[in-house]
Design a protein around this motif. Sequence first.
Motif, PDB file in Angstrom:
ATOM      1  N   HIS A  85       0.849  -1.193   0.000  1.00 16.01           N
ATOM      2  CA  HIS A  85       0.000   0.000   0.000  1.00 16.01           C
ATOM      3  C   HIS A  85       0.879   1.234   0.000  1.00 16.01           C
ATOM      4  O   HIS A  85       1.666   1.452   0.933  1.00 16.01           O
ATOM      5  CB  HIS A  85      -0.908  -0.027   1.237  1.00 16.01           C
ATOM      6  N   LEU A  86       0.766   2.035  -1.051  1.00 18.25           N
ATOM      7  CA  LEU A  86       1.579   3.231  -1.207  1.00 18.25           C
ATOM      8  C   LEU A  86       0.687   4.455  -1.366  1.00 18.25           C
ATOM      9  O   LEU A  86      -0.440   4.357  -1.847  1.00 18.25           O
ATOM     10  CB  LEU A  86       2.499   3.118  -2.425  1.00 18.25           C
ATOM     11  N   LEU A 128       5.404  -2.835   5.510  1.00 23.44           N
ATOM     12  CA  LEU A 128       6.149  -2.426   4.322  1.00 23.44           C
ATOM     13  C   LEU A 128       7.116  -1.298   4.677  1.00 23.44           C
ATOM     14  O   LEU A 128       8.270  -1.296   4.231  1.00 23.44           O
ATOM     15  CB  LEU A 128       5.171  -1.975   3.235  1.00 23.44           C
ATOM     16  N   PHE A 129       6.649  -0.354   5.482  1.00 21.56           N
ATOM     17  CA  PHE A 129       7.499   0.740   5.956  1.00 21.56           C
ATOM     18  C   PHE A 129       8.718   0.191   6.681  1.00 21.56           C
ATOM     19  O   PHE A 129       9.847   0.635   6.438  1.00 21.56           O
ATOM     20  CB  PHE A 129       6.683   1.642   6.892  1.00 21.56           C
ATOM     21  N   GLU A 140      -2.120  -1.220   8.580  1.00 15.79           N
ATOM     22  CA  GLU A 140      -2.371   0.031   7.871  1.00 15.79           C
ATOM     23  C   GLU A 140      -2.062   1.220   8.776  1.00 15.79           C
ATOM     24  O   GLU A 140      -2.644   1.355   9.862  1.00 15.79           O
ATOM     25  CB  GLU A 140      -3.831   0.086   7.406  1.00 15.79           C
ATOM     26  N   ILE A 141      -1.177   2.091   8.333  1.00 14.37           N
ATOM     27  CA  ILE A 141      -0.778   3.244   9.138  1.00 14.37           C
ATOM     28  C   ILE A 141      -1.961   4.159   9.397  1.00 14.37           C
ATOM     29  O   ILE A 141      -2.132   4.689  10.509  1.00 14.37           O
ATOM     30  CB  ILE A 141       0.368   4.008   8.446  1.00 14.37           C
ATOM     31  N   ARG A 148       4.562  10.985  10.838  1.00 17.69           N
ATOM     32  CA  ARG A 148       3.684   9.928  10.337  1.00 17.69           C
ATOM     33  C   ARG A 148       3.207   8.989  11.443  1.00 17.69           C
ATOM     34  O   ARG A 148       2.122   8.400  11.338  1.00 17.69           O
ATOM     35  CB  ARG A 148       4.413   9.125   9.244  1.00 17.69           C
ATOM     36  N   PHE A 149       3.997   8.847  12.512  1.00 15.74           N
ATOM     37  CA  PHE A 149       3.651   7.884  13.561  1.00 15.74           C
ATOM     38  C   PHE A 149       3.398   8.559  14.915  1.00 15.74           C
ATOM     39  O   PHE A 149       2.299   8.469  15.460  1.00 15.74           O
ATOM     40  CB  PHE A 149       4.763   6.836  13.705  1.00 15.74           C
TER      41      PHE A 149
END
Length: 508
Positions: free
Chosen positions: A83-84, A141-142, A198-199, A265-266
Motif C-alpha cells: 500500500h503506497l 512495508l514501511f 495500515e498506518i 507519520r507515527f
Amino acid sequence: MFADLPLLSLVIWLPIVGGIVVLATAKESAPMQTRIISLLFAVLTFIISIPLYSDFQIGTAAMQFVEHTPGRPWIAAFNIYYHLGVDGISMPLILLTTFITVIVVIAGWEVIKYRQSQYMAAFLIMEGLMNGVFAALDAALFYVFWEAMLIPMFIIIGIWGGPNRVYATIKFFLYTFFGSVFMLIALLYLYFKTGSFEILEFHKYKFGLDAQILVFIAFLLAFAVKVPMWPVHTWLPDAHVEAPTGGSVILAAIMLKLGAYGFLRFSLPITPDASQHLDWLMITLSLIAVVYIGFVALVQQDMKKLIAYSSISHMGFVTLGFFIAWNIHKSTGSYAGAAMGIEGGIVQMVSHGFISGALFLCVGVMYDRLHSRMINDYGGVVNSMPVFAAFMVLFGMANSGLPGTSGFVGEFMVILAAFKANFWFAFLAATTLILGAAYTLWMVKRVVFGKIVHEKVAQLQDINNREFLFLAVLATMVLLFGIWPAPLLEVMDASVANLVTHMTQTKL
C-alpha cells in the motif's frame, strides 16, 4: 494526467532495478558505461517523480497517487498489503531524494576509482528504498524499507570510507538497529490491537495514556537515533568523517529526514496525548541540540565533523517545530501557531537537504585536490579557486540562516511559533542564528579567505564543469526556496492542517 500511473512504484523500483543492471553489466575496463547507466536511471527516476508535484492536488489532505489492492494482500496471514501513497508531507521528501541522488551520481563521476559499479549501484538501490519509506502506508512495508536501506549505507561507508570505516559502520548499524527493534515492538502492539498494519488505521485507534506513552517512547528510540537527537547523536560525526563524499551527502540530505518524518507519520498522529504529555522532553532535547551542539561545532578542526554537528543542531529546529504545538496551546489556548511550527520544521528538512549536501560536496571538492579535511591545512583558497570560493561562501551564509536563502525560512517560522509558546524557547532557539554564523563563517574565513599559507593551496585548480554543474544547481535551489518558498508551503498546508486537527482531537 499521471494519476493512474504507478508513479510511486516506479520511483521505488526503477532505481533498484537500475542498481541491479549496473552490477550485471559492469566492466572494470569500461567505467564510462557504468557512469552513463547510473546517471540514466537516476535522471529517469527524478523525471518520473516530477508529476508527483505537478499533478498534486492542493487543498486536500487525502493520500494521493495511491497504489492499493485490498483483495490481494502481500502477506495474507498477517493482513499486510503493498500500500503506497503520498500527501503534502511525504511528497516533497521523495522529490528531494530523487534530486539529490542525481547530484551524488554526478559528484562521484570521476572521484571513485575502484569498484565504481558497486558504488553507483548502492546509491541507486538506497534511493529506491528511501522512497519506499516515504511512500509506504502499510507499517510492515514501511519497516522493511526502513531496515533495508541500512544495508547500502553500511556497504558505502565500509568499503569506500576512511581509515576508521569499520568502527564507524558498526557504530552506525548498532545505533540504528537498536532503535528499530523498539519501533518493531510498537508496530506489533498496534497490529494486535487493530488487526491491521495500515498506518492510517493506526491513526484512528484510541487507547489510554499509559499505553500511548510506551508506544511514543518506542517510536522515540527509533526516530531520535535517525534524526539524530541528543544524546543518541554520537554515531553521526563518526559516520560522516569516514563516509565518502556521496555517502555524507545522502546521509545528511536524506537519511536524517527519515527520523523526523517518522515523528510526523507515527508519533504525533498515533499518540497525540503522549506527545502532549511529553512535549517538555522533546522541546528540551531539541533545544539542547540547537544550543549545546552548536557550541560543540565551534571547536571542531575537521570540516566534515563541523558540518556533521551543524546538521544535528539544525535538525533540533525540526523537532522543536514539531513539538512546540502543545506549548502554544498551553500558552494561548489555541493551536493557531502549531501549523506554522510544523511547516517550518518541514521546510527546514528540505532546506537542510540542499545546504548540508552542498557543504559536504564543497569539502569533497577540496579533499579530492588536497586529501585533507582539516581547516588548518587550508587558507586563502579564494586566491586559487575564486569560483569555488563564491559557492562555499553562499552555502556558508545559507547554513547561517541568511535572509534570502532557504536556511532562513524554516528557522524563522519555527522561532515565530516558539514565541507563541514561550519567550525563552524562542530565545534559546534563536541562538542558532549566532552560533550557526559563528562556527560556519569562522570555518569559511579560515579556509577561503586570508593569505595563502600552504604551498599546496597555491597550486589548487578551480572547479571544473562537472563540479560547477552540481554546485550551481544546489545554489539555485537554495536561493529559489529562500526567495520564493510558496511552492513548498502550499503543497503541505492541507496535510499539516489535518495533522494539527487530528492532534487536537485527543483519544482519551
